[in-house]
Motif scaffolding. Structure first.
Motif, short mmCIF file in Angstrom:
data_model
loop_
_atom_site.label_atom_id
_atom_site.label_comp_id
_atom_site.label_asym_id
_atom_site.label_seq_id
_atom_site.Cartn_x
_atom_site.Cartn_y
_atom_site.Cartn_z
N SER A 124 0.85 -1.18 0.00
CA SER A 124 0.00 0.00 0.00
C SER A 124 0.89 1.24 0.00
O SER A 124 2.10 1.14 0.23
CB SER A 124 -0.93 0.02 1.22
N PHE A 125 0.27 2.40 -0.29
CA PHE A 125 1.00 3.66 -0.15
C PHE A 125 0.07 4.70 0.46
O PHE A 125 -1.16 4.62 0.32
CB PHE A 125 1.59 4.14 -1.48
N THR A 126 0.66 5.67 1.15
CA THR A 126 -0.12 6.67 1.88
C THR A 126 0.33 8.07 1.47
O THR A 126 1.52 8.40 1.57
CB THR A 126 0.05 6.49 3.40
N GLN A 130 -4.65 6.12 2.75
CA GLN A 130 -3.97 4.91 2.31
C GLN A 130 -4.62 4.37 1.05
O GLN A 130 -5.85 4.31 0.94
CB GLN A 130 -3.99 3.85 3.40
N TYR A 131 -3.78 3.97 0.09
CA TYR A 131 -4.25 3.40 -1.16
C TYR A 131 -3.53 2.07 -1.39
O TYR A 131 -2.36 1.92 -1.01
CB TYR A 131 -3.96 4.33 -2.33
N SER A 177 4.58 7.67 1.79
CA SER A 177 5.23 6.43 2.21
C SER A 177 4.65 5.24 1.45
O SER A 177 3.49 5.26 1.03
CB SER A 177 5.07 6.20 3.71
N VAL A 178 5.47 4.22 1.26
CA VAL A 178 5.06 2.95 0.66
C VAL A 178 5.33 1.85 1.67
O VAL A 178 6.39 1.81 2.30
CB VAL A 178 5.83 2.67 -0.64
N SER A 179 4.34 0.95 1.86
CA SER A 179 4.45 -0.13 2.84
C SER A 179 4.37 -1.48 2.15
O SER A 179 3.45 -1.72 1.35
CB SER A 179 3.34 -0.02 3.89
#
Length: 705
Positions: free
Chosen positions: A326-328, A333-334, A351-353
Motif C-alpha cells: 500500500s501507499f499513503t 492509504q491506497y 510512504s510505501v508499505s
C-alpha cells in the motif's frame, strides 16, 4: 524542401530566449545510450547481436535507444529478398572502424580496449554491455525532449525537439539527429530461426535531418533550443511497406559527426518524452520478515503547473503470494492507484508499505507517477524491493543479458537440491541490498557470470568480499572470468579490486583462456565433496565463442574438476578459509549439457555450503582411512594401505575418463589390498573407497609396464 524548413527553425531558435522549456527538465540528467547496430539479413551472428542489444534496453527501461542499420555485404539481398539498406548506412559505418558483423557503436564513443580497431567506435557484441554501463553512469550536458504528431491522410510526420544545456558542450556546434525507425518488419534472417518471418526491430528507415544532422550553435550552459521538423513518410522504402503504427522517432545530439551526448525515442504517432517531475526515496531496498511492515519514505515533485493532476500507481513487478502492499499520501492509504494534485516544484512526502508473507522471496514493487494531462508523457518510476526469508541467492552478473537468460539453470539446481528459500537478482540489486544491510540473512550466493563483461564491477567485487569476510559462502561460475580479471589483455577489465577477489578470496590462479578443446569436465574423484559428481560435456552456447578458462589453485584451495580428466587442465576449485567457503568454475553451468550432472554439482555445492559435508575436518578424517599406494607407479601389482575399516565396503577403480576398470571387496579389519595391475593400460587411475553409494576416500595411482 530543406530551404522551406530553415526559416521556421531559425525563428524558433531566436525566440526561445524569451520562453520557458516545455518538454525537458533544467536539472542535469543521466546520459542515455544510443546503440547503433550494423547488421544484415545474411549475418549468422546478428540475431545474437539483436538479442544482446534488446537485453541492454530491457535492463535499462527508458535509458536506451536502439537503431539497427542494415549495411554492408551481409545486407545485400539475393533474388527477391527485401532490401533493408538505406542511403545513410555506408557513411555511418565508414567512420566506425568496423571489421565484422554484427558490430555496434555506443554513443559513437571510443572505448579504449573495447573497439574492433584502435580509436574506432565499432565494437563486437560482447562489449556493448560494458560500454553501455559506462555511458549510463555519466551525466549529459544536454537534455533532449521529443514530441511527435502524425496526419494519416497526408502521412505528414511532425517532430518537435527541445534541448536544454545543463552544462557546456565541449564543442561550440552540435547536431540534432532525427531518425525514423520501424519495428515488426517480417523478413528473412540467417540463423533467425523463423525463415522469412523473422521479426526485425528498430530498423532505420530514414534520417529526417540528413546524414549528419541539423547544426545547433547555442551549446553553452543555460541554452534552450527548439526545432520543428516535418517529413512526409512514403508508403514504402525499397518496396518494403512503412507501417507508421509500427514506427518510432529517435532524436539524439552529436558533437560533430561523432560523440552522441544523449538521446531518446518515442512513438511516431503521438509520442512524447515530456518531463513531468520526479519521485525518489532515501532507501529502495530493505530486509523484511514475515508479517512485519517494511516502510519506505518517498517524495514526489511535479514539474507541471500548480494544481496539475498525477496518477500514482503501485504494482508488483513479480507478484509474491501472500505479500501485501500500500501507499499513503496526505494521510490517505491506497492499495492500487490514486489521483493527486501537486504544486509545481513542491516536494510532497509519502510512504510505501510492503508486508511480506510466509513465502520466501525477493519482492519488487513499482511506484509510478503519471501525468493525467499528458498521458503520452513517460511516467516517473520508483522500484522498491524487499528480501524476506531468502537463504540462497542466485546473483546475475551485470555485464550482459546472458546472465539473466541462464539464471534458471542455477535455480533449477537449487530446487533439485531441496532448497525452498532461493531466489535471483541482478548484481546491481545485490550491491543495493548490501549497501542497505539487507543481505545479512542470505547464507549462500551463486554468482552467475555466464559469458559477460566485465565479470565483476568494482562495487560488486567489494560487496562479495565483504560478504565473504562476514561468513557468507560464494559460488562463481562463467567462462572468461579469469581472462577478464587477470589477463591484462586488450578489452579485459581487471583491476586491483577484482584481482584481489579472484586471487585472495577465490584462491584461483588464471592459466589460459581455453578453447573448444576443453569440451568435457570430469570430477576429481579423490575430492571428498565433489568426487561423485560425474562428467559432463561442455557445449558451445555462445555461437562460436567457447573459452572455458583453465585455472589453478592457490593454497589452501583444491581442484575439484578437470578438463577431460587431465590434471594439467583444471576447470574448477573449492576453498574453505577465514570463515567462508567458495567454489569457482571456469565455465558457466549453462554450458554443461548433462543436466543431471550440473544439478548434482549444484546440490553438492548447496550441501557443502550448508554444512551437510563438514569440509576440512571431514577431509582430515577420511584421509586417515586409506593411504597412498605403493609402489607407485605400480608395474604388475600395487598395495593400498587401509586403516580402521569397521564395515564391509567396496574399492572401485576407474580411469581418468571415469570408466570403471574393476572392483574389490573390503572387509572389517583389512589393513591393505594387493591389486593385480597386469593387463592395465599404462596411465593414471583413481581408487575409490565406497560405502554403498557414498564416497569415503579416493586417491590416484599410476601404472607402468
Amino acid at each position: 524542401m530543406r530551404k522551406l524548413l530553415l526559416l521556421p527553425i531559425l525563428i524558433l531558435t531566436i525566440t526561445m530566449g524569451l520562453m520557458a522549456q516545455t518538454l525537458v527538465s533544467t536539472d542535469p540528467q543521466g546520459k542515455n545510450v544510443v546503440l547503433e547496430e550494423f547488421t544484415g539479413i545474411h549475418c549468422q551472428y546478428c540475431p545474437d547481436g539483436h538479442r544482446i542489444a534488446q537485453g541492454i534496453a530491457d535492463a535499462n527501461p527508458g535509458r536506451v535507444v536502439l537503431i539497427n542499420i542494415h549495411q554492408g555485404s551481409y545486407a545485400v539481398p539475393s533474388g527477391s529478398e527485401p532490401d533493408y539498406r538505406t542511403p545513410f548506412g555506408d557513411a555511418l559505418a565508414a567512420q566506425t572502424g568496423l571489421t565484422g558483423y554484427p558490430s555496434g557503436t555506443v554513443n559513437r564513443h571510443v572505448f579504449p580496449g573495447l573497439g574492433m580497431t584502435t580509436n574506432g567506435t565499432a565494437m563486437g557484441r560482447s562489449n556493448w554491455g560494458t560500454a553501455s554501463n559506462q555511458i549510463l553512469a555519466q551525466t549529459s550536458p544536454v537534455n533532449v525532449g521529443i514530441e511527435t504528431s502524425y496526419e494519416p491522410s497526408t502521412r505528414l510526420l511532425t517532430v518537435n525537439v527541445e534541448l536544454y544545456y545543463t552544462a557546456n558542450s565541449s564543442l561550440s556546434t552540435n547536431n540534432i539527429n532525427v531518425a525514423l525507425l520501424q519495428d515488426s518488419v517480417l523478413g528473412p534472417q540467417t540463423n533467425g530461426g523463423a525463415g522469412n518471418n523473422y521479426v526485425h526491430m528498430h530498423m532505420l528507415r530514414y534520417l529526417v535531418t540528413g546524414q549528419w544532422g541539423d547544426p545547433v550553435a547555442n551549446t553553452t550552459q543555460g541554452s534552450l533550443v527548439t526545432r520543428t521538423y516535418t517529413y512526409t513518410i512514403p508508403a514504402a522504402y525499397n518496396s518494403i511497406p512503412c507501417i507508421v503504427e509500427h514506427c518510432q522517432v529517435a532524436a539524439y545530439v552529436t558533437e560533430s559527426h561523432q560523440e552522441v551526448l544523449s538521446g531518446d525515442v518515442v512513438n511516431a504517432i503521438g509520442g512524447s518524452n515530456r518531463y513531468i517531475g520526479k519521485v525518489n526515496t532515501t532507501s529502495d531496498f530493505k530486509l523484511g520478515h514475515n508479517g512485519i511492515t517494511s516502510d519506505f519514505s518517498c517524495q514526489a515533485t511535479g514539474s507541471l503547473v500548480s494544481g496539475s493532476l498525477y496518477k500514482f500507481s503501485l504494482e508488483p513487478i513479480n507478484p509474491v503470494s501472500g505479500w501485501n502492499k500500500s501507499f499513503t499520501i496526505d494521510g490517505t492509504q491506497y492499495t492500487d492507484t490514486a489521483i493527486v494534485a501537486l504544486n509545481q516544484n513542491e516536494a510532497k512526502d509519502f510512504s510505501v508499505s510492503i508486508i511480506p508473507g510466509s513465502t520466501a522471496a525477493v519482492g519488487t514493487y513499482r511506484l509510478s507517477m503519471a501525468s493525467v494531462t499528458y498521458p503520452a508523457a513517460p511516467p516517473k518510476i520508483l522500484d522498491l524491493t524487499v528480501i524476506s526469508g531468502i537463504t540462497d541467492l542466485v546473483v546475475n552478473g551485470s555485464g550482459g543479458p546472458e546472465t539473466t537468460q541462464y539464471q534458471g539453470v542455477y535455480l533449477d539446481g537449487l530446487t533439485q537440491a531441496g532448497c525452498t528459500t532461493s531466489s535471483a537478482m541482478s548484481a546491481t540489486m545485490m550491491v543495493k541490498a548490501f549497501n542497505n544491510d539487507a543481505m545479512t540473512e542470505v547464507n549462500n550466493i551463486y554468482f552467475n557470470v555466464a559469458w559477460t563483461f566485465p565479470a565483476f564491477k568494482d562495487d560488486e567485487a567489494t560487496a562479495l568480499k565483504s560478504l565473504m569476510d562476514a561468513g557468507h559462502n560464494v559460488l562463481v561460475a562463467g567462462q572468461d572470468v579469469g581472462w577478464d580479471v587477470m589477463s591484462g589483455a586488450s578489452g579485459s577489465n581487471g583491476d586491483a579490486i577484482t584481482q584481489d577477489l579472484y586471487t585472495n578470496y577465490l584462491s584461483a590462479r588464471w592459466i589460459d583462456d581455453g578453447s573448444s578443446a576443453n569440451n568435457q569436465i570430469t570430477a576429481v574423484v579423490s575430492d571428498t565433496i565433489f568426487g561423485t559428481a560425474g562428467n559432463s560435456t561442455v557445449t558451445d552456447v555462445y555461437a562460436g565463442n567457447m573459452y572455458p578458462d583453465q585455472i589453478d589453485t592457490i593454497s589452501p584451495a583444491v581442484p575439484i574438476f578437470l578438463y577431460k580428466g587431465l590434471n594439467t587442465k583444471r576447470a574448477a576449485l573449492r576453498v574453505e578459509k577465514n570463515g567462508y567457503k567458495s567454489v569457482y568454475f571456469g565455465v558457466g553451468f549453462e554450458m554443461l549439457s548433462t543436466v543431471t550432472v550440473r544439478n548434482k554439482i549444484i546440490q553438492l555445492v548447496y550441501e557443502w555450503f550448508n554444512g551437510d559435508h563438514t569440509g576440512i575436518e571431514f577431509d582430515k578424517a577420511v584421509a586417515a582411512i586409506m593411504g597412498q599406494n605403493y609402489p607407485n607407479p605400480g608395474n604388475t601389482y600395487t598395495i593400498l594401505p587401509l586403516n580402521n575399516i569397521r564395515k564391509d565396503m567396496t574399492m572401485l577403480f576407474v580411469d581418468m575418463q571415469g570408466r570403471k576398470i574393476s572392483t574389490m571387496a573390503v572387509h572389517p579389519g583389512d589393513t591393505q589390498l594387493k591389486v593385480n595391475t597386469n593387463g592395465w593400460t599404462p596411465g593414471n587411475y583413481s581408487y575409490i573407497l565406497m560405502d554403498g553409494n557414498t564416497l569415503i576416500s579416493a586417491k590416484q595411482l599410476a601404472v607402468i609396464h
